[in-house]
Structures are given as C-alpha cells and as structure tokens.
Design a protein around this motif. Structure first.
Motif, PDB file in Angstrom:
ATOM      1  N   VAL A  58       5.556  74.062  21.517  1.00 30.79           N
ATOM      2  CA  VAL A  58       5.413  72.634  21.783  1.00 30.79           C
ATOM      3  C   VAL A  58       4.422  72.020  20.798  1.00 30.79           C
ATOM      4  O   VAL A  58       3.645  72.718  20.152  1.00 30.79           O
ATOM      5  N   LEU A  73      -1.077  71.920  27.561  1.00 31.43           N
ATOM      6  CA  LEU A  73       0.011  72.443  26.746  1.00 31.43           C
ATOM      7  C   LEU A  73      -0.313  73.820  26.174  1.00 31.43           C
ATOM      8  O   LEU A  73       0.537  74.717  26.168  1.00 31.43           O
ATOM      9  N   HIS A 261       7.789  69.156  24.840  1.00 32.93           N
ATOM     10  CA  HIS A 261       6.904  68.893  25.982  1.00 32.93           C
ATOM     11  C   HIS A 261       7.432  67.750  26.850  1.00 32.93           C
ATOM     12  O   HIS A 261       7.142  67.688  28.043  1.00 32.93           O
ATOM     13  N   GLU A 264       9.984  69.293  29.211  1.00 30.30           N
ATOM     14  CA  GLU A 264       9.273  70.102  30.207  1.00 30.30           C
ATOM     15  C   GLU A 264       8.562  69.214  31.221  1.00 30.30           C
ATOM     16  O   GLU A 264       8.537  69.514  32.419  1.00 30.30           O
TER      17      GLU A 264
END
Length: 436
Positions: A58, A73, A261, A264
């Motif tokens: 990411v 992250l 990201h 997600e």
C-alpha cells in the motif's frame, strides 16, 4: 521484530523499483516474509511489490495522510521479517508547501518511522562525485539516517573501485555494486512502469533481478543495517468513507489505477466490492448501489470501449437511478468522447460532457486538495478531499456543473474542477484521503 529499510535515491530513474523488487524476492527465496510499501502517490509500483512478495503493498503519503493513518497502514508489516518502503523521486523531493504531516517526500516517511535509508546511486559519468552526493544526502536532514549505498550501472571494476574508495573515505557503507545489466530493466510507459498485470513474464523478470542482485550485493550486511522495528498499536486512522454499501468497481487493463488502501478501507467499513470488466463488455452489477470507474489507460482501449454497447448501455441505465463516479481515465470514459494518440475520436458513455484528447499530449501532475461544491458518492458538499493527478490528456471541454474548487499543493486554483451531471460525477485526481 522486522528489519525495516527505506529504499531511495538522489533522483528518479536510478533503479529504486528494480532494487526493491530484487531484494524482496531474494529474501523471500530465503524463506523470509517481506512486506513492501510505496512512499508517495504512485499507484503502479504496489502491484509489482505484490508480485515480488506475495503480499499486498500500500501507499503511505505524508502530504495526504496524517501520522495515525500512516501508522495504521504500516502495521500490516507486524508479522513480516523484512519491511521495505520504496521511495519516489529523490529522497528529499516533495512539494513546496507542507501537507497533513509533510511535503510528500520519502525522507518524511523515513524520519517518521525511524527507518534508515538504503540509497541507490547511479555513478554513470562520475566517480568520486558520487560520494559527495551520498554524503550530502546523509547530512542534509538530521532526522534521516543513512544505512548505506548500493551502486547501480557501474561501468567497470576500475570505476567501481574509484567510487567505493571515495564512499569509504566519507564513512558510507557500500553493500554492493551492480554492473550494467539491461535484461532486468523494467518496461516504461508515460506514467512510469508498465502495470504488473500486463507483464506475462514478471515473475521471471523479478527472479532474474533477485539472482543478479544476490550475486552482487551483500544481503546479510543490508539486513544488519536495517532498523529493528515493531509497530505500535494503531487504531484505524484512515480518513476514507466508502461511496456506497455495494460498489460496482470497473477492474481490468483499462481501469486499474485505484489505491489499494482505498479498497481495503471500503471493505473495513463494511462495503462490498463487486468488480466488472468494461473491456469484456460487462455492465455494472444491477444489485450495486454505486458504480466507480477508476483510472488506468482507457486511451489504449478507446475503440474497444466505444464498441462495447452492453457496457455503455448498462452504465447509462445504472446512472438513471444510482450514482456513478469516475477518476481520471474513468472520468474520461464517463464523458462524451475521447480522442486517442492517432487523432481518432471515440464516443464514450456520454453521462458527462467532458471531452479529452491524447493527440496532443499535455502533462497534468501534482497533489490536489478539493473542496466539494456538489456532492459525490460518499461525500457531501463542503468536504475536503486530498488526491493526486497524473495524466497526459488535453482537456477539450469540461462543460458540466463544477464538482469542486480544486487547488494544487501550493494553494493555486486548478482549472480542472471535475464535473457533475445528474447522478454522474468525475474528477481528474485519484482520491487518497479525506481532509479532516
């Protein structure tokens, strides 16, 4: 505890991505779990990272994200043996004005996380001057620590000896020197690397790079230079609101530029993503409550998109009752027409009046801060969004209701506002985070 490093360089095009992929695969071949990240807004490299490591990569971005988001992250590397963050551009290169937690420079991430920098130096056309450059980068910012150097594209053993001696005199460790080896060069395209999914031989290419680097670089010494790192417990600090509960997402070779990201975060918020392929003439899923067309390379497939009547009619029917949003290339496909590099005009979906052309290339590049003047999926009027724009199209017309007031990283107003017509919206920037 993982061994953590940032891989950077004095400039773009020096070999950061190739070295990152090679090291990741070489250590994976030794049985280590390797987690990669990408510093900055590049949305292509993470797919290559995933191909090398078998783990999703990411982006972390100091201009668009705060420390909590970045900590969240990188915590995905908690179970890894090695963590590598690949930089973008040169080590200290960012924008002029500070964003959320920095200027977008790779050095911000290195300092914020406390990870030392493995520097890739290309000494082509120089010798001892390469050591002066490395020493300058080492000493430029007190909070950034240099682990050492890997030399790339060394011309000869004599050339290598001259550079090594100068670096040793400067107190900078040299972990290896790579002679010129064109076979491991990764293909280029105008936005950077060709996408990983387009490379049928990507596995073999990475394996060859790993073999080559393992032959010329002391992998054990590189690991010893890394920081021992364990992530702190991090709450989900991502400022991302999903555009809907069930999201029809265009996903194929023409629509692949979406930040990992983001997907997600949508899933973490409870949203379901239903992919479909416009290139396969598929329409968005009728049970979805929103349709999202990310960017990519629609100009390379414009004729096929224009000919795919089922996709275009299905998209129009979807937009009669539910919102549709496009980013960059997806925005262009929502428009009236797209002219390809050969000057051929192709009719697009016609949900917006936007017309773009690649016949005359014009680069649009940079961070974007947008304040919404009209709603878009997941975001109401007045919300501020941070993103990044990078494309080479000429904008012939953007006639619909402006979607936002858009500024670049210096605060200057950008003419491309994005558009809204009915339930269709689009932006030239790729969304990274909400600005809260």
């Amino acid at each position: 505890m993982a061994a953590a490093l940032v891989i950077s360089a004095p400039a773009s095009g020096v070999g950061k991505t190739t070295l990152t992929l090679a090291l990741a695969r070489a250590w994976r071949n030794r049985g280590l779990n390797v987690q990669c990240f990408k510093s900055g807004p590049d949305y292509i490299d993470p797919a290559f990272h995933a191909a090398a490591t078998g783990r999703a990569s990411v982006n972390v971005d100091s201009w668009a994200m705060d420390g909590a988001a970045i900590a969240h992250l990188v915590s995905r590397g908690a179970d890894a043996d090695v963590v590598l963050a690949e930089g973008s551009m040169g080590l200290f290169d960012g924008v002029a004005a500070r964003g959320v937690s920095g200027t977008g420079a790779t050095a911000d991430i290195a300092e914020m996380l406390g990870w030392p920098v493995l520097l890739v130096i290309d000494p082509s056309g120089q010798a001892q001057t390469a050591a002066a450059i490395a020493a300058g980068l080492r000493d430029y910012r007190a909070g950034v620590r240099l682990a050492g150097v890997v030399l790339n594209r060394v011309a000869s053993p004599r050339h290598e000896d001259l550079v090594r001696r100068a670096l040793n005199d400067a107190g900078i460790a040299v972990f290896g020197a790579l002679p010129r080896h064109a076979e491991i060069s990764l293909p280029k395209r105008h936005l950077g690397l060709v996408q990983a999914e387009e490379q049928a031989e990507i596995g073999k290419l990475i394996d060859e790079a790993a073999r080559f680097v393992a032959e010329h670089v002391d992998l054990d010494a590189v690991l010893r230079s890394a920081a021992g790192w364990s992530p702190h417990a991090a709450a989900n600090g991502l400022n991302v609101t999903p555009p809907g509960q069930r999201i029809a997402l265009a996903r194929d070779a023409a629509f692949s530029f979406v930040y990992p990201h983001m997907l997600e975060a949508w899933r973490a918020a409870g949203a379901e993503i239903v992919p479909f392929s416009p290139l396969a003439d598929e329409a968005p899923d009728a049970s979805a409550d929103v349709c999202w067309l990310p960017g990519g390379y629609p100009e390379l497939h414009a004729g096929r998109i224009a000919a795919n009547a089922r996709f275009r009619s299905g998209l129009r029917a979807f937009a009669e009752t539910r919102p549709v949003h496009g980013e960059c290339g997806g925005y262009m496909v929502l428009g009236a027409a797209l002219t390809d590099a050969d000057g051929v005009r192709h009719e697009m979906a016609g949900l917006l009046g936007l017309e773009t052309s690649f016949a005359k290339r014009r680069m649009h590049l940079g961070y974007r801060l947008a304040e919404l003047a009209a709603p878009m999926p997941g975001h109401e009027v007045g919300v501020r969004l941070r993103g990044h724009e990078f494309h080479y199209s000429t904008i012939l017309a953007e006639p619909d209701t402006p979607l936002a007031v858009v500024h670049d990283a210096t605060g200057a107003v950008i003419a491309e506002t994005g558009s809204r017509r009915g339930r269709a919206t689009g932006t030239f920037f790729h969304l990274i985070a909400e600005d809260r």
